[in-house]
Design a protein around this motif. Structure first.
Motif: not given
Length: 324
Positions: A30-36, A69-77, A295-301
């Protein structure tokens, strides 16, 4: 019994490492996906905003799409991640401060006047200076607390309430927790589970770890005292006198009534398996956890190719859908 105890010890260690592994993996991903991806998330969000407002007002056809939705979900994460970080920091500070205050509050109740039966028990078990007696004759409790140097605490009331054999079994049970530094282990996994509070499997694994650890401590006590019925009798007596007004460690064990009943039944030699009764909950928590983590993995990466989505305000097109 020694062989069984070893197996339970190994299981408890496995569950502890499994909780640590799962939560560290989820946290690091999660942290890596957010940073990248934070820069891309911002650009994609800006592009999407321009898309859904290209017709001068919000186009509902553009707003309620899988793409949006695919844009909103990363922000939810991201929001869940920072909520978890905040809650874990708050919990860690709260536990450390409360633990210190708890130890200080019971320090004034420490008694040096020990009954002869308890003194003989302590000497026979070579536990001098390892047990603290609290001057409370009207309450019956025994617990182990302390993150760095755990100690065993007994109330004066429990010394007269339990028989010598029952008291010995209880002390040996708590000694197992002390020697395995259980309070610190519970502190670590509680903090990690708080960070990833949105993963249902954490609660189930925490119950597995705590239940297995309690049974391992029971077996450790029995392997020395050879008195399973005495420990069962002590558990029955203490469960009857349980009260929220009794002092308890800041980091409690997972001692739900069903877990205590399962331990008593097991000590009486009646075949039982608490975990088999929770198979439906177990499978549901596994499936939900897998879905959430995926879902978290796919939305962030997942790479959003918003550039492919044309924006043409002149023809009132938005995400390739005509604005009405």
């Amino acid at each position: 019994m020694n062989n069984k105890n070893f197996n339970l010890e190994q299981k408890a260690k496995f569950y502890f490492l499994l909780i640590i592994f799962i939560n560290l993996i989820v946290l690091s991903f999660t942290a890596t996906g957010i940073i990248i991806g934070i820069k891309e998330f911002i650009l994609n969000t800006k592009s999407t905003y321009e898309s859904i407002t290209c017709c001068k007002n919000i186009c509902l056809n553009c707003l309620f799409t899988l793409h949006t939705f695919s844009i909103v979900f990363p922000w939810i994460c991201i929001i869940l991640f920072f909520i978890g970080i905040f809650l874990s920091i708050h919990k860690a500070i709260s536990i450390i401060a409360s633990s210190k205050n708890f130890i200080n509050s019971i320090a004034s109740a420490v008694s040096n006047n020990i009954c002869h039966s308890l003194k003989d028990t302590i000497l026979s078990l070579n536990l001098h200076n390892k047990i603290t007696i609290l001057a409370n004759k009207n309450s019956y409790y025994a617990f182990t607390t302390g993150l760095w140097r755990p100690k065993i605490y007994l109330s004066k009331g429990i010394c007269s309430y339990l028989t010598t054999k029952e008291l010995t079994a209880v002390i040996l049970h708590e000694l197992h927790h002390k020697e395995n530094n259980v309070p610190l282990k519970l502190f670590l996994i509680n903090i990690l589970c708080t960070i990833n509070f949105f993963i249902p499997i954490n609660k189930y694994l925490l119950m597995l770890f705590s239940s297995t650890l309690e049974k391992a401590a029971d077996d450790s006590a029995i392997s020395f005292s050879k008195e399973p019925l005495e420990l069962a009798s002590a558990l029955v007596k203490l469960s009857k006198t349980y009260s929220t007004s009794i002092p308890h460690p800041v980091i409690p064990f997972f001692n739900e009534q069903r877990v205590v009943e399962d331990r008593i039944t097991r000590l009486l030699g009646i075949p039982t398996n608490l975990l088999l009764n929770n198979k439906i909950n177990m499978y549901i928590s596994y499936i939900l956890s897998f879905i959430i983590i995926s879902a978290v993995y796919l939305s962030l990466f997942f790479e959003h190719k918003l550039i492919d989505h044309a924006i043409n305000c002149k023809t009132l097109l938005c995400h390739m859908i005509r604005c009405s």
